[in-house]
Design a protein around this motif. Structure first.
Motif, mmCIF file in Angstrom:
data_model
loop_
_atom_site.group_PDB
_atom_site.id
_atom_site.type_symbol
_atom_site.label_atom_id
_atom_site.label_comp_id
_atom_site.label_asym_id
_atom_site.label_seq_id
_atom_site.Cartn_x
_atom_site.Cartn_y
_atom_site.Cartn_z
ATOM 1 N N THR A 2 48.458 30.004 48.671
ATOM 2 C CA THR A 2 47.503 28.901 48.617
ATOM 3 C C THR A 2 46.411 29.068 49.674
ATOM 4 N N LEU A 3 46.779 29.582 50.833
ATOM 5 C CA LEU A 3 45.776 29.859 51.862
ATOM 6 C C LEU A 3 44.743 30.858 51.333
ATOM 7 N N GLN A 4 45.227 31.921 50.682
ATOM 8 C CA GLN A 4 44.322 32.924 50.131
ATOM 9 C C GLN A 4 43.459 32.334 49.020
ATOM 10 N N THR A 5 44.054 31.506 48.174
ATOM 11 C CA THR A 5 43.317 30.908 47.057
ATOM 12 C C THR A 5 42.213 29.995 47.561
ATOM 13 N N ALA A 6 42.533 29.124 48.508
ATOM 14 C CA ALA A 6 41.518 28.214 49.056
ATOM 15 C C ALA A 6 40.380 29.002 49.687
ATOM 16 N N THR A 27 52.172 36.696 48.210
ATOM 17 C CA THR A 27 50.718 36.806 48.278
ATOM 18 C C THR A 27 50.148 36.877 46.866
ATOM 19 N N LEU A 28 48.822 36.810 46.755
ATOM 20 C CA LEU A 28 48.165 36.875 45.455
ATOM 21 C C LEU A 28 48.172 38.298 44.903
ATOM 22 N N THR A 29 48.314 38.395 43.588
ATOM 23 C CA THR A 29 48.100 39.663 42.900
ATOM 24 C C THR A 29 46.591 39.856 42.718
ATOM 25 N N PRO A 30 46.135 41.045 42.306
ATOM 26 C CA PRO A 30 44.712 41.197 41.985
ATOM 27 C C PRO A 30 44.235 40.191 40.944
ATOM 28 N N THR A 31 45.090 39.873 39.974
ATOM 29 C CA THR A 31 44.732 38.852 38.981
ATOM 30 C C THR A 31 44.562 37.493 39.643
ATOM 31 N N GLY A 32 45.452 37.174 40.575
ATOM 32 C CA GLY A 32 45.352 35.903 41.283
ATOM 33 C C GLY A 32 44.080 35.804 42.098
ATOM 34 N N GLU A 33 43.679 36.899 42.708
ATOM 35 C CA GLU A 33 42.423 36.909 43.453
ATOM 36 C C GLU A 33 41.246 36.673 42.511
ATOM 37 N N SER A 34 41.285 37.294 41.329
ATOM 38 C CA SER A 34 40.211 37.096 40.349
ATOM 39 C C SER A 34 40.139 35.646 39.882
ATOM 40 N N GLN A 35 41.304 35.007 39.726
ATOM 41 C CA GLN A 35 41.324 33.603 39.299
ATOM 42 C C GLN A 35 40.684 32.705 40.364
ATOM 43 N N ALA A 36 40.939 32.988 41.628
ATOM 44 C CA ALA A 36 40.332 32.199 42.704
ATOM 45 C C ALA A 36 38.826 32.430 42.759
ATOM 46 N N LEU A 37 38.393 33.668 42.536
ATOM 47 C CA LEU A 37 36.962 33.964 42.528
ATOM 48 C C LEU A 37 36.271 33.336 41.320
ATOM 49 N N LYS A 38 37.002 33.208 40.228
ATOM 50 C CA LYS A 38 36.471 32.495 39.058
ATOM 51 C C LYS A 38 36.200 31.034 39.415
ATOM 52 N N ALA A 39 37.125 30.424 40.164
ATOM 53 C CA ALA A 39 36.926 29.041 40.616
ATOM 54 C C ALA A 39 35.724 28.951 41.542
ATOM 55 N N ASN A 40 35.559 29.950 42.401
ATOM 56 C CA ASN A 40 34.413 29.981 43.310
ATOM 57 C C ASN A 40 33.103 29.990 42.527
ATOM 58 N N ALA A 41 33.033 30.852 41.513
ATOM 59 C CA ALA A 41 31.812 30.952 40.704
ATOM 60 C C ALA A 41 31.547 29.655 39.953
ATOM 61 N N PHE A 42 32.618 29.002 39.496
ATOM 62 C CA PHE A 42 32.424 27.757 38.754
ATOM 63 C C PHE A 42 31.964 26.630 39.673
ATOM 64 N N TRP A 43 32.535 26.558 40.864
ATOM 65 C CA TRP A 43 32.066 25.555 41.828
ATOM 66 C C TRP A 43 30.584 25.754 42.122
ATOM 67 N N GLN A 44 30.160 27.021 42.310
ATOM 68 C CA GLN A 44 28.752 27.266 42.608
ATOM 69 C C GLN A 44 27.862 26.866 41.437
ATOM 70 N N LYS A 45 28.333 27.116 40.220
ATOM 71 C CA LYS A 45 27.603 26.720 39.009
ATOM 72 C C LYS A 45 27.480 25.199 38.943
ATOM 73 N N GLN A 46 28.558 24.490 39.260
ATOM 74 C CA GLN A 46 28.541 23.030 39.229
ATOM 75 C C GLN A 46 27.608 22.465 40.302
ATOM 76 N N ILE A 47 27.597 23.099 41.456
ATOM 77 C CA ILE A 47 26.697 22.657 42.527
ATOM 78 C C ILE A 47 25.241 22.820 42.092
ATOM 79 N N HIS A 48 24.946 23.939 41.463
ATOM 80 C CA HIS A 48 23.570 24.230 41.061
ATOM 81 C C HIS A 48 23.135 23.407 39.852
#
Length: 358
Positions: free
Chosen positions: A174-178, A135-156
């Motif tokens: 990968t399920l958790q990351t997606a 499973t993801l570590t707390p760091t891994g979760e933060s990396q996925a959330l960073k991608a989320n924020a960047f996608w939202q920035k790109q959309i906007h």
């Protein structure tokens, strides 16, 4: 054990093809395609996903193109490439995303790669952390959330065309990351919703490591009940046995099989943007199939690649087989593993399972 059709394909025992698809990377659009770009220093969030600031042949045909963003103009360029291509050629943009840091990544860093590969990776964990289907570590979760924020920035800001289709490896990290990357995004009007297909063929290279042993279909369904799981997906993992490992050639054949199910699909050329959330080894394999230069991704990183696929019909079906290999490993912690694994004299390498897995 009787294998499913998908299992036989993955094991390379039955691969029948009526057509071959030749893949190539269309260069000149992304920094990651260029030999001058250092993968170890590349940050997709500071480089607009690597999209090069340039003009396109389609620009002069676009009304008010000067007011369009780079990603809007790129989307029009890809659309024109598909519009002008004959039926046997198709262009797609693959967003290849590596999962965030998992507990197996931290364990490999802690023990060192040689010791990890020859002993520790064959165990379920070490009493402190478990890395079976990690499973993801707390760091891994933060990396996925960073991608989320960047996608939202790109959309906007860039009004980027979000994926028309989403695929994800069946391994938990990968399920958790997606899920963390795409859930909650405010998507442009008319965009495809985030509802990824769980696809066996996009899993990590199958080794004797327990982190490559996936959980059951029921577990995946219970974790994300609204996500479709591809047809033919077996309840239990038919492929991991803790003894044999997929060779690089076998993995590349699997990656080509997966891409063949993404390209020339029923949706046609109009849905040309695809997200694949996978693993470092699987993305490396996909890039080899696409004839892209080697480009290693850090955990949580994402790169788009513009791909040209050309279908070549055969007169008759062909069958091929790519062998797997047996991987010896220690039965006790190695004596030294700075540059190579050395097993204790009382624990000669074996090719049997050390841990039961999941």
């Amino acid at each position: 054990m009787k294998l499913s059709t998908l299992g036989r394909i993955l094991l390379g025992t039955t691969v029948a093809q009526a057509a071959t698809i030749n893949y190539s990377t269309v260069t000149g659009y992304f920094m990651q395609d260029e030999e001058s770009t250092d993968a170890s220093k590349f940050d997709y969030t500071s480089e607009n996903f690597g999209l090069i600031n340039r003009t396109y042949p389609v620009d002069n045909k676009l009304k008010g193109h000067k007011s369009l963003t780079q990603w809007e103009r790129f989307h029009h360029q890809v659309t024109q490439l598909n519009d002008e291509a004959p039926n046997h050629i198709e262009y797609k943009v693959l967003f290849l995303g590596r999962h965030g840091e998992g507990w197996h990544n931290t364990a490999e860093s802690y023990y060192g790669t040689p010791a990890w590969n020859c002993y520790w990776a064959e165990l379920d964990g070490n009493g402190t952390a478990s890395w079976v289907d990690a499973t993801l570590t707390p760091t891994g979760e933060s990396q996925a959330l960073k991608a989320n924020a960047f996608w939202q920035k790109q959309i906007h800001e860039q009004r980027i065309h979000t994926p028309d289709h989403y695929y994800v490896s069946p391994l938990t990290r990968t399920l958790q990351t997606a899920n963390l990357t795409f859930t909650g995004l405010v998507l442009p009007k008319g965009s495809a919703p985030f509802k990824p297909t769980v696809k066996e063929l996009f899993r990590e290279g199958i080794s004797i490591h327990t982190c490559d042993h996936r959980r059951s279909r029921s577990y995946i369904h219970d974790l994300f009940p609204n996500w479709p799981i591809e047809e033919g997906f077996s309840e239990e993992d038919e492929l991991w046995d803790g003894v044999t490992a997929e060779s690089a050639d076998a993995q590349d054949a699997r990656s080509a099989q997966a891409l063949g199910q993404v390209f020339f699909a029923s949706s046609g050329k109009k849905e040309a943007f695809v997200s694949v959330t996978a693993h470092s080894g699987e993305i490396a394999s996909i890039l080899r199939v696409l004839k892209h230069r080697e480009f290693s991704l850090n955990t949580g990183a994402v790169i788009p690649v513009l791909v040209k696929a050309e279908k070549v019909e055969h007169g008759a079906s062909t069958t091929s087989s790519v062998p797997w290999t047996v991987s010896p490993h220690c039965t006790e912690p190695p004596v030294t593993s700075v540059s190579a694994c050395v097993c204790p004299s009382s624990a000669v390498p074996v090719t049997t399972v050390l841990a039961t897995g999941v």
